[in-house]
Write a protein that holds these residues in place. Structure first.
Motif, mmCIF file in Angstrom:
data_model
loop_
_atom_site.group_PDB
_atom_site.id
_atom_site.type_symbol
_atom_site.label_atom_id
_atom_site.label_comp_id
_atom_site.label_asym_id
_atom_site.label_seq_id
_atom_site.Cartn_x
_atom_site.Cartn_y
_atom_site.Cartn_z
ATOM 1 N N GLY A 1 0.822 -1.207 0.000
ATOM 2 C CA GLY A 1 0.000 0.000 0.000
ATOM 3 C C GLY A 1 0.853 1.252 0.000
ATOM 4 O O GLY A 1 1.973 1.258 0.509
ATOM 5 N N ASN A 2 0.334 2.282 -0.635
ATOM 6 C CA ASN A 2 1.023 3.562 -0.709
ATOM 7 C C ASN A 2 -0.034 4.643 -0.930
ATOM 8 O O ASN A 2 -0.483 4.841 -2.048
ATOM 9 N N PRO A 3 -0.451 5.338 0.127
ATOM 10 C CA PRO A 3 -1.484 6.363 -0.016
ATOM 11 C C PRO A 3 -1.007 7.596 -0.783
ATOM 12 O O PRO A 3 -1.808 8.410 -1.203
ATOM 13 N N ASN A 4 0.294 7.727 -0.995
ATOM 14 C CA ASN A 4 0.859 8.924 -1.639
ATOM 15 C C ASN A 4 0.994 8.743 -3.138
ATOM 16 O O ASN A 4 2.076 8.577 -3.662
ATOM 17 N N PHE A 5 -0.121 8.800 -3.843
ATOM 18 C CA PHE A 5 -0.112 8.602 -5.286
ATOM 19 C C PHE A 5 0.838 9.579 -5.978
ATOM 20 O O PHE A 5 0.782 10.773 -5.762
ATOM 21 N N ALA A 6 1.709 9.026 -6.793
ATOM 22 C CA ALA A 6 2.626 9.786 -7.647
ATOM 23 C C ALA A 6 3.558 10.715 -6.878
ATOM 24 O O ALA A 6 4.060 11.680 -7.433
ATOM 25 N N SER A 7 3.784 10.440 -5.621
ATOM 26 C CA SER A 7 4.726 11.241 -4.834
ATOM 27 C C SER A 7 6.118 10.664 -5.035
ATOM 28 O O SER A 7 6.432 9.581 -4.527
ATOM 29 N N ARG A 8 6.918 11.380 -5.781
ATOM 30 C CA ARG A 8 8.270 10.930 -6.108
ATOM 31 C C ARG A 8 9.016 10.507 -4.847
ATOM 32 O O ARG A 8 9.061 11.240 -3.870
ATOM 33 N N GLY A 9 9.543 9.274 -4.876
ATOM 34 C CA GLY A 9 10.303 8.764 -3.741
ATOM 35 C C GLY A 9 9.478 8.030 -2.706
ATOM 36 O O GLY A 9 10.041 7.395 -1.810
ATOM 37 N N SER A 10 8.132 8.102 -2.791
ATOM 38 C CA SER A 10 7.327 7.354 -1.820
ATOM 39 C C SER A 10 7.555 5.864 -2.034
ATOM 40 O O SER A 10 7.832 5.416 -3.136
ATOM 41 N N LYS A 11 7.472 5.097 -0.976
ATOM 42 C CA LYS A 11 7.853 3.678 -0.996
ATOM 43 C C LYS A 11 6.653 2.750 -0.865
ATOM 44 O O LYS A 11 5.647 3.089 -0.254
ATOM 45 N N MET A 12 6.820 1.582 -1.440
ATOM 46 C CA MET A 12 5.845 0.510 -1.365
ATOM 47 C C MET A 12 6.615 -0.799 -1.534
ATOM 48 O O MET A 12 7.679 -0.816 -2.139
ATOM 49 N N THR A 13 6.080 -1.890 -1.022
ATOM 50 C CA THR A 13 6.720 -3.195 -1.174
ATOM 51 C C THR A 13 5.795 -4.122 -1.956
ATOM 52 O O THR A 13 4.587 -4.133 -1.726
ATOM 53 N N ILE A 14 6.389 -4.880 -2.875
ATOM 54 C CA ILE A 14 5.660 -5.929 -3.584
ATOM 55 C C ILE A 14 6.224 -7.266 -3.102
ATOM 56 O O ILE A 14 7.440 -7.438 -3.020
ATOM 57 N N THR A 15 5.317 -8.178 -2.737
ATOM 58 C CA THR A 15 5.709 -9.517 -2.303
ATOM 59 C C THR A 15 5.110 -10.518 -3.283
ATOM 60 O O THR A 15 3.906 -10.481 -3.557
ATOM 61 N N PHE A 16 5.964 -11.379 -3.813
ATOM 62 C CA PHE A 16 5.535 -12.374 -4.784
ATOM 63 C C PHE A 16 5.073 -13.633 -4.059
ATOM 64 O O PHE A 16 5.368 -13.827 -2.879
ATOM 65 N N GLU A 17 4.382 -14.509 -4.779
ATOM 66 C CA GLU A 17 3.803 -15.712 -4.178
ATOM 67 C C GLU A 17 4.822 -16.586 -3.453
ATOM 68 O O GLU A 17 4.516 -17.193 -2.432
ATOM 69 N N ASN A 18 6.064 -16.608 -3.945
ATOM 70 C CA ASN A 18 7.079 -17.446 -3.295
ATOM 71 C C ASN A 18 7.690 -16.782 -2.054
ATOM 72 O O ASN A 18 8.614 -17.309 -1.459
ATOM 73 N N GLY A 19 7.183 -15.605 -1.680
ATOM 74 C CA GLY A 19 7.650 -14.931 -0.476
ATOM 75 C C GLY A 19 8.728 -13.879 -0.705
ATOM 76 O O GLY A 19 9.034 -13.103 0.194
#
Length: 170
Positions: free
Chosen positions: A57-75
């Protein structure tokens, strides 16, 4: 005398009709990839390479440098840093303009499901682009385009496109 009293009302109505659409467009955008949630694979490429993905999740749409994590099915997970968003052609199956947000990947996640990688044998993944799109049956989907280029992609036709994936938003 009556004309002078109605002038402010007429001016207010005129301002509403002229500026109303501008004010409406300035409302904060919100897209499915901003939500903290899991997305099930919809396309065969997503099923065989990434499996389900989870976004932090990232509530800061299009805010340069804002962070988010993606986790794939294998962890495996990687941090994504927003480069910004744009209204351009981002869907590989449709030439319509759409809003998409470009994220720089902190590192290539390497082998995912079945030993596959985001960019196959063409190199390391460097950017992920998220967009909302529709399936052929008009089901809302999360689209994800992966680029291996050193330079951030400008649209779906940018150099370095190495994979596109679709996920259910249900």
């Amino acid at each position: 005398m009556t004309l002078q009293r109605s002038y402010p009302v007429a001016l207010a109505i005129l301002v509403f009709f002229i500026c109303g659409p501008v004010w409406a467009q300035s409302a904060t955008e919100h897209h499915v990839w901003q939500n903290k949630r899991k997305f099930e694979p919809y396309s065969r490429t997503a099923e065989s390479i990434t499996g389900a993905i989870r976004l932090s999740g990232n509530p800061n749409f299009a805010s340069r440098g804002s962070k988010m994590t993606i986790t794939f099915e294998n962890g495996k997970d990687v941090e994504l840093g927003s480069v910004g968003a744009s209204w351009r052609e981002w869907d590989e199956t449709d030439d319509k303009m759409t809003t998409a947000e470009v994220f720089k990947i902190s590192r290539d996640p390497g082998a995912l499901k079945n030993g596959n990688t985001l960019c196959g044998k063409s190199g390391s993944a460097r950017y992920i682009v998220f967009l909302e799109k529709l399936s052929f049956g008009n089901t809302p989907l999360l689209g994800m385009a992966v680029f291996g280029s050193k330079k951030a992609p400008h649209n779906i036709n940018s150099q370095g496109l190495c994979g596109t994936f679709n996920y259910s938003t249900d």
